[in-house]
Design a protein around this motif. Sequence first.
Motif, PDB file in Angstrom:
ATOM      1  N   GLU A 197       0.942  -1.089  -0.312  1.00 46.36           N
ATOM      2  CA  GLU A 197      -0.127   0.114  -0.015  1.00 46.36           C
ATOM      3  C   GLU A 197       0.724   1.194  -0.022  1.00 46.36           C
ATOM      4  O   GLU A 197       0.353   2.374   0.380  1.00 46.36           O
ATOM      5  N   THR A 259      -8.175   1.844   4.155  1.00 46.10           N
ATOM      6  CA  THR A 259      -7.596   2.767   3.186  1.00 46.10           C
ATOM      7  C   THR A 259      -7.644   4.030   3.970  1.00 46.10           C
ATOM      8  O   THR A 259      -6.503   4.963   3.710  1.00 46.10           O
ATOM      9  N   THR A 285       3.202   0.450   3.899  1.00 50.21           N
ATOM     10  CA  THR A 285       3.022   1.815   3.450  1.00 50.21           C
ATOM     11  C   THR A 285       4.239   2.433   3.566  1.00 50.21           C
ATOM     12  O   THR A 285       4.569   3.700   3.070  1.00 50.21           O
TER      13      THR A 285
END
Length: 342
Positions: A197, A259, A285
């Motif tokens: 992500e 998200t 991330t």
Amino acid sequence: MGLTVQQLKAKTAEWLLLKVKYPLEYRLSRQRLPELSHQKKIILTLLPGHDNLGDHAIAYASYCFLKKHFPAYNIIEVDMKEIYRLARPLKRSRHPEDIVCMIGGGNMGDLYRYEEWTRQFIIKTFKSYPMIQLPATVHFTETKRGKREERRAIHTYSQHPRLLLMARDQTTYEWMKQHFPDQDVWKQPDMVLSLDESSKDETRKGVLLCLREDQEAYLTKEERQQLQQHIQETYDQVGLITTTIGKRVDRTTRLEELTSLWTELKQAQVVVTDRLHGMIFCAITHTPCVVLRSFDHKVMEGFEWVAHLPFMTLLKEPNEAAVKEAVHQLMKTSGQKGEEAG
């Protein structure tokens, strides 16, 4: 170390003696169960219905992994509470090649008895199915109740003839190998680590604290408050986040909530966390992270899977000075400057 994603896919397929041929996708509804008897399925169950986004991320990552690498199968998601209602209809709609997968996580043990008892219900109910327990952590307390629950779990797991057990840490792997010498046991990372992500477009500022306040916390309430005050006095921009968001999440809303949290992480220069999935979310991330130990082996052994990332730092004995120095070093190493006061 565990297998790569491609190795895991190949080895799992070999273990099940299956081959993928064509893509299909269905969502579960009671009315559709009879027609599903003509289609092979992976029943993905033990899905959470609570507010812990770490568990929802495991469920989401497990679904994505299975959908991508086993496209010939319908991925049927069944929440933890739904499995009691739908177990018999699912068995009546069985295809000869059906498989049951239980999501992993940290609820194998006596700390979360409802989840553990549900796992054992699934193992007993689907005893004739090939079954996979996806990467999990086990923790039975050294209490009379904990020992009783451990004996019960060992007996139940050992009765399943085709149960593949996956451990996401060394302690769990050793426990599984000790108690189930005749069953397949693999060591694999948490399923969330199969996601990516990361983004290069986010502007990062400040520090985020993501600290436990439950029975798994290593820091006391006073220590958490002191650490928070110390960070707030040192940096201009400090935020507080949590992976338990205080409202019910299910498989229809999980991606939206995940998200939102991942976006918030990608806007931070450094995150300080003692949560396993706080650490893992930072890894996927690419967010610099100072990891503090939890009360058990889960975080420290889980760090094994992300230790190679230069933006991750583990503090086995956290204190204010050590945290401050670790945050400063991560900011400096990554070429980002914190907004220190004074």
